[in-house]
Enzyme design. Sequence first.
Site, PDB file in Angstrom:
ATOM      1  N   ASP A   1       2.083  42.776  60.451  1.00  0.00           N
ATOM      2  CA  ASP A   1       1.800  43.085  61.856  1.00  0.00           C
ATOM      3  C   ASP A   1       1.040  44.407  61.880  1.00  0.00           C
ATOM      4  OD1 ASP A   1       1.851  43.122  64.667  1.00  0.00           O
ATOM      5  OD2 ASP A   1       3.655  44.355  64.655  1.00  0.00           O
TER       6      ASP A   1
ATOM      7  N   GLU B   1      -1.062  39.004  61.768  1.00  0.00           N
ATOM      8  CA  GLU B   1      -1.156  38.734  63.199  1.00  0.00           C
ATOM      9  C   GLU B   1      -2.539  39.109  63.709  1.00  0.00           C
ATOM     10  OE1 GLU B   1       2.348  39.436  65.368  1.00  0.00           O
ATOM     11  OE2 GLU B   1       1.361  39.501  67.316  1.00  0.00           O
TER      12      GLU B   1
ATOM     13  N   ASP C   1       8.342  46.503  64.352  1.00  0.00           N
ATOM     14  CA  ASP C   1       7.121  46.052  63.673  1.00  0.00           C
ATOM     15  C   ASP C   1       7.448  45.201  62.442  1.00  0.00           C
ATOM     16  OD1 ASP C   1       4.915  47.726  65.155  1.00  0.00           O
ATOM     17  OD2 ASP C   1       6.544  49.107  64.716  1.00  0.00           O
TER      18      ASP C   1
END
Lengths: 175, 175
Positions: free
Chosen positions: A9, A69, A141
């Site tokens: 991420d 992502e 995260d």
Amino acid sequence: MSRRILGIDPGSRITGFGVIDVVGQERHYVASGCVRTPPGAPLAERIRVLMAGLRDVITTYQPTESAIEQVFVNVNPAATLMLGQARGACIAALVDAGLPVAEYTALQVKQAVVGQGKAPKEQVQFMVVNMLRLSGTPQADAADALAVALAHAGHAGLLAATGGAPRKVRRGRFV
Amino acid sequence: MSRRILGIDPGSRITGFGVIDVVGQERHYVASGCVRTPPGAPLAERIRVLMAGLRDVITTYQPTESAIEQVFVNVNPAATLMLGQARGACIAALVDAGLPVAEYTALQVKQAVVGQGKAPKEQVQFMVVNMLRLSGTPQADAADALAVALAHAGHAGLLAATGGAPRKVRRGRFV
């Protein structure tokens, strides 16, 4: 045959990572955490720290594939540029390690993990904790990165193909 | 003592590079060109190609320092993100090679090379050709990269400190 997935991420200040093993229909937690870049440092230094951190993770856990992502496109151009730079550096570290890189939007991740794309962040984290049978909630995260890894695990069609027996997870189609 | 500067003009499809030698007050052209990434390819593949291209340049020309243009923050967020990703990958390749990385805005580059920040692109190219005594005009992205390298050469204060005798270049403060 086991797959080990590194989920990422990306963020301009904090980049989350999550490593899971996919063995048949099982998903096992391996590791998660985040790489923090020094906020006041020049961009080159932050990118150096970010790459070094991801390479440590790759060297330590030896993933066989990776998923990242697709970042939210912000309304603030400067923030979007910063995020893009961090994401570019992450992908650079992944391809450098010879890892296949898959990309997923936040919508795809939520759909895969929760079962619907508009799920709130907390519900995604709840599912991550349940699916991986974690004893606590990872840092935000890191949890997002684990969700990306889980989305990628499902994307390969292992669950979709078999249906799979219900597990401890009660909600979402990813059981 | 000689400095060899690698200048980079990052782009999501075409990234220009330019290598110059700085020997005292002299600037010598070494090489320039651009790395093109396959337009239809996935992002990871484009980043792989971009890094491989820059590493070839670094291996071949062995620069001692690098400078990269701070990209224009576009009004289109998707384009800004793409550009950021390319720029992040470029910086990743530079720091990976152990090169110091300096950053310059387009304004700073124009001020250094032409003498004023609002100079049109053509005037920057004209100055690059003159300052490096080139026989022809390089491709646009390569010329921009050479301009970034020239801006960095001046920035280190070598010229500013000495003043320097007028050279073939007639306009701009960078003579």
